[in-house]
Design a protein around this motif. Structure first.
Motif, PDB file in Angstrom:
ATOM      1  N   ASN A  75      -1.104   6.501  10.474  1.00 45.22           N
ATOM      2  CA  ASN A  75      -1.481   5.654   9.343  1.00 45.22           C
ATOM      3  C   ASN A  75      -1.822   4.270   9.861  1.00 45.22           C
ATOM      4  O   ASN A  75      -1.122   3.740  10.718  1.00 45.22           O
ATOM      5  CB  ASN A  75      -0.339   5.541   8.323  1.00 45.22           C
ATOM      6  N   GLY A 107      -4.076   2.514  -1.801  1.00 46.84           N
ATOM      7  CA  GLY A 107      -3.423   3.728  -1.344  1.00 46.84           C
ATOM      8  C   GLY A 107      -4.398   4.736  -0.798  1.00 46.84           C
ATOM      9  O   GLY A 107      -5.593   4.453  -0.650  1.00 46.84           O
ATOM     10  N   ASP A 108      -3.860   5.900  -0.503  1.00 48.64           N
ATOM     11  CA  ASP A 108      -4.661   6.959   0.097  1.00 48.64           C
ATOM     12  C   ASP A 108      -3.921   8.264  -0.133  1.00 48.64           C
ATOM     13  O   ASP A 108      -2.687   8.286  -0.179  1.00 48.64           O
ATOM     14  CB  ASP A 108      -4.813   6.680   1.596  1.00 48.64           C
ATOM     15  N   THR A 109      -4.666   9.354  -0.285  1.00 42.03           N
ATOM     16  CA  THR A 109      -4.042  10.659  -0.470  1.00 42.03           C
ATOM     17  C   THR A 109      -4.722  11.684   0.424  1.00 42.03           C
ATOM     18  O   THR A 109      -5.933  11.848   0.363  1.00 42.03           O
ATOM     19  CB  THR A 109      -4.152  11.120  -1.943  1.00 42.03           C
ATOM     20  N   SER A 150       0.864  -1.177   0.000  1.00 38.98           N
ATOM     21  CA  SER A 150       0.000   0.000   0.000  1.00 38.98           C
ATOM     22  C   SER A 150       0.898   1.223   0.000  1.00 38.98           C
ATOM     23  O   SER A 150       2.057   1.154   0.417  1.00 38.98           O
ATOM     24  CB  SER A 150      -0.900   0.007   1.229  1.00 38.98           C
ATOM     25  N   LEU A 151       0.370   2.333  -0.465  1.00 43.12           N
ATOM     26  CA  LEU A 151       1.145   3.572  -0.485  1.00 43.12           C
ATOM     27  C   LEU A 151       0.215   4.723  -0.136  1.00 43.12           C
ATOM     28  O   LEU A 151      -0.771   4.957  -0.822  1.00 43.12           O
ATOM     29  CB  LEU A 151       1.771   3.769  -1.864  1.00 43.12           C
ATOM     30  N   SER A 152       0.522   5.404   0.946  1.00 42.16           N
ATOM     31  CA  SER A 152      -0.347   6.466   1.439  1.00 42.16           C
ATOM     32  C   SER A 152       0.443   7.761   1.507  1.00 42.16           C
ATOM     33  O   SER A 152       1.531   7.801   2.073  1.00 42.16           O
ATOM     34  CB  SER A 152      -0.862   6.059   2.820  1.00 42.16           C
ATOM     35  N   PHE A 160      -6.820  -5.787   1.430  1.00 41.80           N
ATOM     36  CA  PHE A 160      -5.667  -5.047   1.936  1.00 41.80           C
ATOM     37  C   PHE A 160      -5.965  -3.576   1.689  1.00 41.80           C
ATOM     38  O   PHE A 160      -6.340  -3.182   0.577  1.00 41.80           O
ATOM     39  CB  PHE A 160      -4.423  -5.513   1.166  1.00 41.80           C
ATOM     40  N   THR A 217      -5.308   0.827   3.212  1.00 38.05           N
ATOM     41  CA  THR A 217      -4.576   1.756   4.074  1.00 38.05           C
ATOM     42  C   THR A 217      -5.234   3.119   4.055  1.00 38.05           C
ATOM     43  O   THR A 217      -5.925   3.477   3.111  1.00 38.05           O
ATOM     44  CB  THR A 217      -3.109   1.897   3.615  1.00 38.05           C
ATOM     45  N   ASP A 218      -5.031   3.877   5.116  1.00 38.88           N
ATOM     46  CA  ASP A 218      -5.431   5.275   5.187  1.00 38.88           C
ATOM     47  C   ASP A 218      -4.512   6.011   6.145  1.00 38.88           C
ATOM     48  O   ASP A 218      -4.114   5.464   7.166  1.00 38.88           O
ATOM     49  CB  ASP A 218      -6.873   5.422   5.708  1.00 38.88           C
ATOM     50  N   SER A 219      -4.205   7.254   5.796  1.00 34.75           N
ATOM     51  CA  SER A 219      -3.514   8.136   6.742  1.00 34.75           C
ATOM     52  C   SER A 219      -4.537   9.104   7.312  1.00 34.75           C
ATOM     53  O   SER A 219      -5.407   9.596   6.592  1.00 34.75           O
ATOM     54  CB  SER A 219      -2.396   8.914   6.042  1.00 34.75           C
ATOM     55  N   ASN A 229       3.650   6.778   3.656  1.00 27.73           N
ATOM     56  CA  ASN A 229       3.595   5.523   4.406  1.00 27.73           C
ATOM     57  C   ASN A 229       3.419   4.385   3.407  1.00 27.73           C
ATOM     58  O   ASN A 229       2.627   4.490   2.473  1.00 27.73           O
ATOM     59  CB  ASN A 229       2.417   5.509   5.396  1.00 27.73           C
ATOM     60  N   ARG A 241     -15.051  10.788   3.316  1.00 27.97           N
ATOM     61  CA  ARG A 241     -14.805  12.071   2.632  1.00 27.97           C
ATOM     62  C   ARG A 241     -15.712  12.225   1.422  1.00 27.97           C
ATOM     63  O   ARG A 241     -15.796  11.323   0.602  1.00 27.97           O
ATOM     64  CB  ARG A 241     -13.353  12.146   2.131  1.00 27.97           C
TER      65      ARG A 241
END
Lengths: 358, 358
Positions: free
Chosen positions: B163, A147-149, A112-114, B72, B74-76, A163, B243
């Motif tokens: 995160n 991912g997340d932004t 994952s890439l955040s 799988f 993710t979140d920040s 992250n 969001r």
């Protein structure tokens, strides 16, 4: 994944304020609406090189996995500056998490890439950093699948924080456990120390140092996989000596296995440029972070084989046996045998020698 | 996990500058040395309620998984303020990621938790936020199995960024795919809209509003699991409208399935306090974030059952069928039938209505 990965509607495509038409990130790029979708579709996904198949992401990605043991890890990257000789935060975020899986004996399956982006970050720079992340992922043979932004105000974050989390499949031969490390086991290091921390620090020092030093930031799974294949249960422990350097890694290992250990200064691979830079900056190479090195503890009669296996790889061509595990001891002391024949205690770094090097 | 989870050495325990003796986080707490170990051992792991078994963490955690599909995500989380009525960044970071798994039909198996802490954050506050995260994880039936801690300078981050990534086991009955949503399918919402976004915004507005509103932040897996069990393939789509709110979720769904849809204002569950707050703050409840609601698209003859299933739960006691999916359409328009009998276009929010609400 809270960012939609839908295609932008045609109506939105006609607006003049598409991300590609703007030079910098705005708060609105993180709102979860049209602008977020456009940033994702037109900048983030293409830069990462993410295929159309993966663009159908929902809130989570779906992975087909075999039954067995999975490894799961995460790291947040706050390195400053965002770009440094030999790497950048994008490459680092991929390699760092791939390597945390690798030293646990796990082939990386998915990342994952955040992103937490500061408003004002140049979109061209964001694109460059993500292209670097995409290249590193392809090199490591792993895909970013979710991912997340988020976007924060100019005062609330330093350019960009990344992250990554990773899921890996643990190699069936892996029996990695610090508690299996015993007396006489040999410590093997895959290459010269300190290049990442010094490359970042040199860039930041304001000393105008031309250090001729590149970060060693690179994915370690091929080296780890080869060691697992060839050594099997004779490979007892692997770790990538990042923050706190080799010193922190060995002191931790020593505490975990309840044994002292000694390493020989004369056998430690090191580059002249790194030694010079460490001297100028007043740092101990043993405590400086690496991002493309692994240290292993192997059974005594597997040591030569371990070094030979590592030397097959460009990243491991200066691999060496650097020391030996001692008898059980309450103290669990790590000692350095110096070139001059003396002994020096290797200590766990106390606090922060090099802030924000990863 | 780049932070060691080793026990602090006895020698370190005798120093007077243990984290518990200091009121605030220092840069050195993120250096990867003794201070990092102490922060982890004495503050982070106990606050999260992480068991001794899990303290043996290496660079990655190990999970035994059945063969099959994993989810799988993710979140920040960058919410400001860090604490708000009904929740805080710790609880939010757990629930948000659990919910991203849940709406993909996945039971949460394991979470990672990565902290980027600003130097100067009070350790008592960090402990409180992590205790909240630990409680939320226990409530959701999931464990934090790996993590990371970085510390950045006072100017480089806003208090705390968290995160989480999550791995979940996809329910065998799950056939969730927006492309399966067809004409006549019914849209079901699990409860009243906008409570999270408005609770955060009210706290931040400086208007001294006493809104009598709590964030709805809560784990949704029990509701999602019950829908999966009872509806099977008649459950076609789930999403948590965070969001961008319900508006963003439905416009995205509409684009993905290539169909228009309509929702009925009279059937939308809403709290009086939320409606009043939205009016005062000039916000559209449809675009405000939720953190404990799900919207589902179900086959026509499963709609009553879906509502009944959700109403079994406290979190779903105001569940309602709110609308219907229409015929295929290029435009993929979402319309609101107003109480007055009019029609209003529901639009994807463009940019940022409520920055940093999650």
């Amino acid at each position: 994944m809270s960012v939609s990965s839908q295609q932008s509607a045609p109506s939105a495509k006609c607006r003049g304020d598409r991300p590609v038409d703007q030079p910098t990130i705005q708060l609105a790029h993180g709102g979860g609406g049209e602008l977020t979708s456009q940033l994702l579709e037109e900048v983030i996904l293409p830069a990462l090189g993410i295929s159309r198949r993966l663009r159908d992401l929902a809130d989570a990605a779906s992975l087909d996995v075999p039954a067995g043991r999975l490894a799961f890890t995460t790291d947040s990257y706050v390195v400053q500056p965002l770009e440094f000789p030999g790497g950048d935060i994008g490459k680092l975020a991929i390699c760092g998490t791939v390597n945390d899986l690798a030293v646990c004996g796990a082939r990386p399956l998915a990342l994952s890439l955040s992103l937490v982006i500061q408003e004002g970050l140049e979109i061209a720079r964001l694109r460059r950093l993500l292209e670097s992340a995409g290249r590193a992922a392809r090199q490591a043979g792993v895909e970013v699948v979710t991912g997340d932004t988020k976007v924060v105000e100019r005062t609330a974050c330093d350019g960009l924080i990344v992250n990554t989390a990773g899921v890996g499949e643990v190699h069936p031969a892996a029996q990695l456990d610090a508690r299996r490390v015993g007396e006489g086991d040999v410590l093997v290091l895959s290459g010269p120390l300190g290049e990442h921390g010094l490359a970042v620090m040199g860039q930041r020092s304001g000393l105008g140092l031309s250090l001729d030093l590149l970060s060693d930031c690179a994915p370690l799974w091929p080296l780890a996989a080869a060691l697992l294949e060839e050594l099997g249960s004779q490979l007892k422990f692997m770790r990538d000596p990042t923050r706190g350097g080799l010193a922190a890694t060995l002191v931790e290992l020593s505490r975990s296995c309840g044994r002292g250990m000694e390493i020989r200064e004369a056998d430690l691979p090191a580059n002249r440029a790194a030694q010079a830079a460490a001297a100028i900056l007043g740092l101990d190479l043993l405590s400086v972070a690496n991002e493309g090195k692994l240290v292993a503890a192997v059974a005594p009669d597997a040591a030569d084989r371990a070094v030979a296996v590592l030397r097959r790889f460009d990243l491991g061509r200066r691999a060496a046996a650097i020391g030996r595990v001692g008898a059980p001891s309450e103290e669990a002391v790590v000692e350095l045998l110096t070139r001059a024949g003396g002994r020096r205690l290797v200590q766990m770094p106390y606090g922060e020698e090099l802030p924000r090097i990863c």
